[in-house]
Design a protein around this motif. Structure first.
Motif, PDB file in Angstrom:
ATOM      1  N   LYS A 102      95.060  43.346 115.279  1.00 19.90           N
ATOM      2  CA  LYS A 102      95.752  42.903 114.071  1.00 19.90           C
ATOM      3  C   LYS A 102      94.992  43.379 112.832  1.00 19.90           C
ATOM      4  O   LYS A 102      93.775  43.215 112.748  1.00 19.90           O
ATOM      5  CB  LYS A 102      95.895  41.380 114.067  1.00 19.90           C
ATOM      6  N   TYR A 103      95.764  43.945 111.897  1.00 20.27           N
ATOM      7  CA  TYR A 103      95.206  44.418 110.638  1.00 20.27           C
ATOM      8  C   TYR A 103      96.032  43.839 109.489  1.00 20.27           C
ATOM      9  O   TYR A 103      97.192  43.465 109.665  1.00 20.27           O
ATOM     10  CB  TYR A 103      95.234  45.943 110.562  1.00 20.27           C
ATOM     11  N   VAL A 104      95.414  43.779 108.319  1.00 17.66           N
ATOM     12  CA  VAL A 104      96.101  43.296 107.121  1.00 17.66           C
ATOM     13  C   VAL A 104      95.877  44.295 105.992  1.00 17.66           C
ATOM     14  O   VAL A 104      94.723  44.606 105.652  1.00 17.66           O
ATOM     15  CB  VAL A 104      95.585  41.901 106.688  1.00 17.66           C
ATOM     16  N   THR A 160      93.664  48.346 100.447  1.00 19.62           N
ATOM     17  CA  THR A 160      92.576  48.384 101.423  1.00 19.62           C
ATOM     18  C   THR A 160      93.079  47.713 102.697  1.00 19.62           C
ATOM     19  O   THR A 160      94.143  47.099 102.714  1.00 19.62           O
ATOM     20  CB  THR A 160      91.311  47.687 100.893  1.00 19.62           C
ATOM     21  N   VAL A 161      92.322  47.849 103.789  1.00 22.31           N
ATOM     22  CA  VAL A 161      92.742  47.323 105.088  1.00 22.31           C
ATOM     23  C   VAL A 161      91.629  46.474 105.670  1.00 22.31           C
ATOM     24  O   VAL A 161      90.458  46.871 105.669  1.00 22.31           O
ATOM     25  CB  VAL A 161      93.105  48.469 106.063  1.00 22.31           C
ATOM     26  N   LEU A 162      92.014  45.290 106.155  1.00 24.42           N
ATOM     27  CA  LEU A 162      91.074  44.416 106.849  1.00 24.42           C
ATOM     28  C   LEU A 162      91.466  44.309 108.306  1.00 24.42           C
ATOM     29  O   LEU A 162      92.660  44.259 108.630  1.00 24.42           O
ATOM     30  CB  LEU A 162      91.076  43.011 106.233  1.00 24.42           C
ATOM     31  N   LYS A 204      87.091  41.940 108.725  1.00 28.95           N
ATOM     32  CA  LYS A 204      86.216  43.091 108.484  1.00 28.95           C
ATOM     33  C   LYS A 204      86.950  44.132 107.656  1.00 28.95           C
ATOM     34  O   LYS A 204      88.046  44.570 108.014  1.00 28.95           O
ATOM     35  CB  LYS A 204      85.785  43.687 109.822  1.00 28.95           C
ATOM     36  N   GLU A 205      86.358  44.529 106.531  1.00 31.19           N
ATOM     37  CA  GLU A 205      86.984  45.532 105.672  1.00 31.19           C
ATOM     38  C   GLU A 205      86.701  46.925 106.218  1.00 31.19           C
ATOM     39  O   GLU A 205      85.545  47.299 106.464  1.00 31.19           O
ATOM     40  CB  GLU A 205      86.459  45.412 104.239  1.00 31.19           C
ATOM     41  N   LEU A 206      87.759  47.705 106.419  1.00 30.31           N
ATOM     42  CA  LEU A 206      87.613  49.056 106.962  1.00 30.31           C
ATOM     43  C   LEU A 206      87.413  50.063 105.842  1.00 30.31           C
ATOM     44  O   LEU A 206      87.985  49.925 104.750  1.00 30.31           O
ATOM     45  CB  LEU A 206      88.856  49.433 107.768  1.00 30.31           C
TER      46      LEU A 206
END
Length: 470
Positions: free
Chosen positions: A172-174, A191-193, A203-205
């Motif tokens: 799962k990503y946000v 941005t994507v977490l 976790k920030e990618l």
């Protein structure tokens, strides 16, 4: 995932986290799965308790459906007085399934209090000078749990952060999309977490990490809009937020009627149990349960027959004892109808909107007068919705111009809401025809009103005068 930990680390202020607990509570009522209520325990008398599921009338869902159908349905007409601009806007709305998803999100607005519409450009083509020459416009639809206002004035949200959940390879990503003002323009950052379980911060990618994930491959990390006009629209019900007075978010249509919803479900559950516990039972002497060869005389799956105890006095009561409990159906029905009226009144529909009958909950469909509670409630909600639709259309026009379309940014917008359930349209139309015949109303006024056109369009579309006379 604890998004508030991420906001705190980034120095971003938003609505208090406790308000999103309220939103989750409203959603649980909509889903008829309320914590510490939808399931309960009954003491068995032997030192143990039995877990039971409470039957629900699902009235939170019904209320949300009804207000959504009254506010935005297939009969709502959006018209612009500039033909090319009107055609372009209609095409964008059609390709984004706005009437379908718009109604869906009106229902979501009803049970979460707030939704948002976020237009964006995709499939863009840029020339050698870096100018956008073509592309398409999409609309992202967002509900309250994924909307985080950052700044607002008099309830008007100026800066906001939206979350867009995705699942890739079972992970799962946000996507976190911020619309913030900087250096005299709106800057949209993405941005994507990676979602973490429980209350852990996601976790920030890094950009090179999320670029390899399919949903984010073509996503821009930063967009400069060169404009101080927001590229999003916040939509809420026209109900004062008494859960948090300084909060620009809306409240659910039933936010102040939770006690009534609770009482209705208790009554309905009791009504169901009345038939379950009060069904007819037949008690028979043990010797009557089997024949001479020991075979069961009655179907063991049949729950109507029960064995009397061995020491039962058959000389007084006989070999068969029938127990037929009296059902309190009328008392339950009256209690449910009383609370349906109260619920309807609390949510702005007036009384007698819903009736509980043998076939279930019936919705009244009679014509509603202009001085009724329901008429005033709908008109009140239409004030905000009309402004929301106007803003959304203006954003589409501005983005269309950026994409190289020759559109009129000052085109007049006419929004005709469907009030056929509220008003007797047939009677009103006949009255208008009479007004035209005696010269009180002009033909172009009549056509503009009943064909969803502006007065100028109606004047151009009128048939020749001799044809009218014929």
């Amino acid at each position: 995932m604890n998004i508030f930990s991420y906001f705190k680390r980034k120095g971003i202020d938003t609505v208090d986290a406790s308000f999103y607990t309220q939103i989750r509570k409203w959603i649980s009522w909509y889903n008829a799965n309320v914590r510490n209520f939808s399931t309960y325990k009954v003491y068995t008398g032997r030192g143990t308790s039995q877990k039971c599921e409470r039957k629900s009338m699902g009235m939170a869902k019904k209320l949300s459906e009804d207000i959504a159908d009254l506010l935005l349905n297939e009969r709502v007409q959006i018209t612009l007085d500039d033909e090319a601009t009107n055609e372009y806007v209609q095409d964008v709305l059609k390709h984004n399934h706005f009437l379908v998803l718009g109604n869906d999100y009106q229902e979501r607005k009803a049970y979460t209090g707030t939704v948002a519409y976020v237009p964006y450009m995709y499939d863009t083509v840029v020339n050698e000078e870096g100018e956008v020459v073509s592309g398409k416009i999409g609309i992202n639809y967002v509900d309250a749990p994924n909307i985080y206002p950052v700044s607002w004035n008099n309830g008007d949200v100026r800066e906001c952060i939206f979350l867009f959940p995705h699942t890739v390879n079972r992970k799962k990503y946000v996507q976190v999309q911020s619309h913030l003002i900087g250096n005299g323009e709106y800057v949209i950052e993405n941005t994507v977490l990676e979602s973490m379980s429980g209350s852990q911060e996601g976790k920030e990618l890094r950009e090179e990490e999320w670029r390899v994930l399919k949903p984010f491959q073509n996503m821009a990390k930063e967009i400069h809009t060169d404009s101080l006009e927001p590229q999003f629209v916040i939509d809420r019900l026209n109900i004062t937020n008494n859960a948090d007075a300084d909060n620009p978010m809306g409240v659910a249509i039933f936010a102040n009627a939770l006690d009534v919803l609770k009482k209705l479900d208790i009554e309905f559950d009791s009504y169901c149990n009345e038939f379950l516990l009060g069904r007819k039972r037949i008690f028979v002497a043990p010797e009557m349960l089997t024949d001479d060869e020991g075979h069961m005389v009655f179907d063991p799956e049949e729950a109507i027959f029960y064995s009397l105890p061995e020491d039962y006095d058959k000389s007084k009561e006989g070999l068969i004892k029938e127990v037929d409990m009296q059902l309190r159906a009328e008392a339950h029905s009256k209690a449910i109808n009383d609370d349906l009226n109260y619920l309807s009144l609390k949510c702005g529909f007036g009384t007698r909107r819903y009736q509980f009958e043998a076939a279930g909950v019936k919705t009244a469909t009679e014509i509603i007068s202009e001085n009724s509670d329901m008429y005033r409630m709908i008109k009140k909600h239409e004030i905000i919705l009309e402004d929301v639709l106007n803003r959304l259309i203006r954003i589409i026009i501005r983005m269309g111009i950026v994409l190289g379309q020759a559109l009129n940014p000052d085109a007049d917008i006419t929004i005709d809401f469907d009030d056929s359930i509220i008003e007797d349209k047939e009677t009103e139309r006949k009255q208008d025809l009479q007004d035209v015949s005696i010269g009180v109303m002009s033909l172009e006024e009549y056509r503009a009103k009943w064909y969803g056109e502006t007065v100028e369009q109606a004047r151009e579309n009128l048939p020749e005068q001799n044809q009218v006379m014929e």
